[in-house]
Design an enzyme around this catalytic site. Structure first.
Site, mmCIF file in Angstrom:
data_model
loop_
_atom_site.group_PDB
_atom_site.id
_atom_site.type_symbol
_atom_site.label_atom_id
_atom_site.label_comp_id
_atom_site.label_asym_id
_atom_site.label_seq_id
_atom_site.Cartn_x
_atom_site.Cartn_y
_atom_site.Cartn_z
ATOM 1 N N ASN A 1 0.853 -1.190 0.000
ATOM 2 C CA ASN A 1 0.000 0.000 0.000
ATOM 3 C C ASN A 1 0.893 1.247 0.000
ATOM 4 O OD1 ASN A 1 -1.416 2.274 1.147
ATOM 5 N ND2 ASN A 1 -3.085 0.905 1.656
ATOM 6 N N ASP B 1 -0.123 4.489 -0.091
ATOM 7 C CA ASP B 1 -0.842 5.725 0.269
ATOM 8 C C ASP B 1 0.064 6.760 0.941
ATOM 9 O OD1 ASP B 1 -3.112 4.490 -0.622
ATOM 10 O OD2 ASP B 1 -3.979 4.156 1.370
ATOM 11 N N HIS B 2 0.933 6.263 1.833
ATOM 12 C CA HIS B 2 1.658 7.243 2.651
ATOM 13 C C HIS B 2 2.867 7.854 1.967
ATOM 14 C CE1 HIS B 2 -1.363 6.693 5.464
ATOM 15 N NE2 HIS B 2 -1.011 5.478 5.835
ATOM 16 N N ARG C 1 3.638 18.796 1.642
ATOM 17 C CA ARG C 1 4.326 19.995 1.171
ATOM 18 C C ARG C 1 3.802 20.510 -0.166
ATOM 19 N NH1 ARG C 1 9.334 21.292 3.468
ATOM 20 N NH2 ARG C 1 9.313 22.962 1.978
ATOM 21 N N HIS D 1 -5.585 3.649 -1.822
ATOM 22 C CA HIS D 1 -6.917 4.020 -1.329
ATOM 23 C C HIS D 1 -7.222 5.451 -1.769
ATOM 24 C CE1 HIS D 1 -9.702 4.365 2.480
ATOM 25 N NE2 HIS D 1 -10.343 4.625 1.356
ATOM 26 N N ARG E 1 -9.325 8.150 -1.200
ATOM 27 C CA ARG E 1 -10.318 8.555 -0.201
ATOM 28 C C ARG E 1 -11.178 9.687 -0.740
ATOM 29 N NH1 ARG E 1 -8.967 6.590 5.198
ATOM 30 N NH2 ARG E 1 -10.697 7.871 5.885
ATOM 31 N N ARG F 1 -6.965 12.864 0.629
ATOM 32 C CA ARG F 1 -5.896 13.340 1.509
ATOM 33 C C ARG F 1 -4.533 12.757 1.146
ATOM 34 N NH1 ARG F 1 -7.459 10.131 7.021
ATOM 35 N NH2 ARG F 1 -9.447 11.135 6.649
ATOM 36 N N HIS F 2 -4.510 11.597 0.496
ATOM 37 C CA HIS F 2 -3.209 11.090 0.022
ATOM 38 C C HIS F 2 -3.256 10.786 -1.480
ATOM 39 C CE1 HIS F 2 -5.214 7.428 1.327
ATOM 40 N NE2 HIS F 2 -4.922 7.588 2.592
ATOM 41 N N GLU G 1 -8.587 0.529 -3.208
ATOM 42 C CA GLU G 1 -9.441 0.560 -2.013
ATOM 43 C C GLU G 1 -10.425 1.695 -2.182
ATOM 44 O OE1 GLU G 1 -7.433 0.907 1.678
ATOM 45 O OE2 GLU G 1 -6.199 -0.844 1.286
ATOM 46 N N THR H 1 -7.111 6.560 9.941
ATOM 47 C CA THR H 1 -6.955 5.472 8.985
ATOM 48 C C THR H 1 -8.245 4.662 9.026
ATOM 49 O OG1 THR H 1 -5.585 3.561 8.383
ATOM 50 C CG2 THR H 1 -5.821 4.016 10.721
ATOM 51 N N THR H 2 -8.350 3.618 8.183
ATOM 52 C CA THR H 2 -9.599 2.866 8.115
ATOM 53 C C THR H 2 -9.842 2.128 9.436
ATOM 54 O OG1 THR H 2 -9.044 2.535 5.803
ATOM 55 C CG2 THR H 2 -10.898 1.287 6.667
ATOM 56 N N GLU I 1 -11.131 -9.358 2.840
ATOM 57 C CA GLU I 1 -9.879 -9.003 3.500
ATOM 58 C C GLU I 1 -10.197 -8.845 4.983
ATOM 59 O OE1 GLU I 1 -7.241 -6.181 1.668
ATOM 60 O OE2 GLU I 1 -6.513 -5.494 3.627
ATOM 61 N N HIS J 1 -3.809 -4.550 7.725
ATOM 62 C CA HIS J 1 -3.925 -3.375 8.606
ATOM 63 C C HIS J 1 -3.062 -3.566 9.859
ATOM 64 C CE1 HIS J 1 -5.405 0.367 10.227
ATOM 65 N NE2 HIS J 1 -5.948 0.574 9.051
ATOM 66 N N GLY J 2 -2.140 -2.635 10.008
ATOM 67 C CA GLY J 2 -1.296 -2.626 11.202
ATOM 68 C C GLY J 2 -0.209 -3.693 11.221
ATOM 69 N N GLY K 1 1.005 -1.322 4.376
ATOM 70 C CA GLY K 1 1.428 0.000 3.938
ATOM 71 C C GLY K 1 2.276 0.748 4.941
ATOM 72 N N HIS K 2 1.638 1.205 6.009
ATOM 73 C CA HIS K 2 2.281 2.143 6.935
ATOM 74 C C HIS K 2 3.660 1.683 7.401
ATOM 75 C CE1 HIS K 2 2.583 5.214 9.986
ATOM 76 N NE2 HIS K 2 2.731 4.299 10.923
HETATM 77 N N1 PXP Z 1 -5.924 -3.110 3.940
HETATM 78 C C1 PXP Z 1 -6.878 -2.157 3.950
HETATM 79 C C2 PXP Z 1 -8.229 -2.518 3.450
HETATM 80 C C3 PXP Z 1 -6.609 -0.855 4.386
HETATM 81 O O1 PXP Z 1 -7.569 0.082 4.398
HETATM 82 C C4 PXP Z 1 -5.291 -0.532 4.787
HETATM 83 C C5 PXP Z 1 -4.953 0.869 5.215
HETATM 84 O O2 PXP Z 1 -5.187 1.746 4.170
HETATM 85 C C6 PXP Z 1 -4.327 -1.557 4.745
HETATM 86 C C7 PXP Z 1 -4.672 -2.833 4.338
HETATM 87 C C8 PXP Z 1 -2.907 -1.299 5.130
HETATM 88 O O3 PXP Z 1 -2.823 -0.975 6.498
HETATM 89 P P1 PXP Z 1 -1.457 -0.439 7.065
HETATM 90 O O4 PXP Z 1 -1.167 0.848 6.390
HETATM 91 O O5 PXP Z 1 -1.718 -0.312 8.527
HETATM 92 O O6 PXP Z 1 -0.414 -1.485 6.747
#
Ligand code: PXP
Length: 241
Positions: A8, A10-11, A19, A44, A46, A50-51, A71, A101-102, A152, A191-192, A213-214
């Site tokens: 992912n 996004d970040h 910036r 994602h 959104r 935002r990203h 997403e 976040t989600t 998921e 996630h996480g 992602g994060h």
């Molecule tokens: N899966 C889904 C459906 C998500 O919404 C996200 C966060 O955007 C992730 C996975 C990835 O989560 P993380 O950024 O915490 O790894």
């Protein structure tokens, strides 16, 4: 079966947008992740942009050598965007403007009537539909009723808990994965997840894809994105092996 890694990005866009520059470029990050062994890229779009932006989705659709997993919230606007770009997959997530976040999964049971036409239209466009849900039997059963080919499982709670509570959540995830797979639904999770906590999730045999992602983007600050992806792959493969 091998476990796929969806990265992912996004970040990367979050840092860019902080910036208002045109760097760092999420498409460049996606290409580096692909080169390092990612099996897919997740982004994602959104509601508040935002990203990831519409232009990012356009470029990702055109330039990625690996599948794109979009997403998206269950809205008419996002459905139209998905149908225009026809990503490999679309993961339907709940979205609240004020959340960081989600948070939590989509309520597949409570939102059946809103989700059913969306799932139908995405599937008719050959887009693989995934529902991001809590690891609860009621949500799996709702996904079955909706005819979703993929779920998921939300691992956010697992990532936050420790000790016995985390072990209990891991059992819930394992049970949900088994129930979904028994019904012919492909199981993903995310996630996480981090290099440190991914192993027990990667070891759930029914889970075929992790979306992360994060932690990867955070690790990339110190070791580079390619190395961060390779380290995650290695941790996943070791747990699976
Ligand atoms: N899966 C889904 C459906 C998500 O919404 C996200 C966060 O955007 C992730 C996975 C990835 O989560 P993380 O950024 O915490 O790894």
């Amino acid at each position: 079966m091998t476990l796929r890694l969806g990265v992912n990005i996004d970040h990367v866009a979050t840092v860019r947008n902080a910036r208002g520059t045109d760097y760092p470029d999420p498409v460049r990050a996606a290409l580096i992740a692909a080169e390092a062994g990612a099996d897919g890229i997740t982004a994602h779009l959104r509601e508040d942009r935002r990203h990831i932006t519409d232009a990012d989705i356009e470029r990702l659709s055109a330039e990625l050598p690996i599948p794109l997993n979009l997403e998206m919230a269950a809205t008419e606007e996002m459905l139209a965007i998905a149908l225009r770009h026809r990503p490999h997959a679309a993961c339907i997530v709940p979205e609240k403007r004020e959340e960081r976040t989600t948070e939590g999964g989509v309520d597949a049971a409570g939102l059946h009537n809103r989700l059913a036409p969306l799932v139908r239209e995405l599937a008719a466009a050959q887009i693989r539909v995934s529902l991001f849900i809590e690891p609860a039997p009621a949500q799996i059963e709702a996904a079955i009723r909706l005819g979703a080919p993929v779920v998921e499982l939300h691992t956010g709670r697992y990532a936050e808990l420790t000790g016995d509570a985390q072990a209990a959540e891991l059992r819930r995830l394992g049970d949900a994965a088994a129930l979904a797979a028994k019904s012919g639904i492909e199981v993903h999770a995310g996630h996480g997840l981090t290099v440190a906590n991914v192993a027990p999730i990667a070891a759930i045999p029914q889970v075929l894809e992790l979306n992360i992602g994060h932690a990867l983007i955070a690790d990339a600050l110190f070791v580079g994105l390619g190395e961060a992806v390779r380290a995650m792959r290695a941790a996943m493969d070791a747990a699976r092996g």
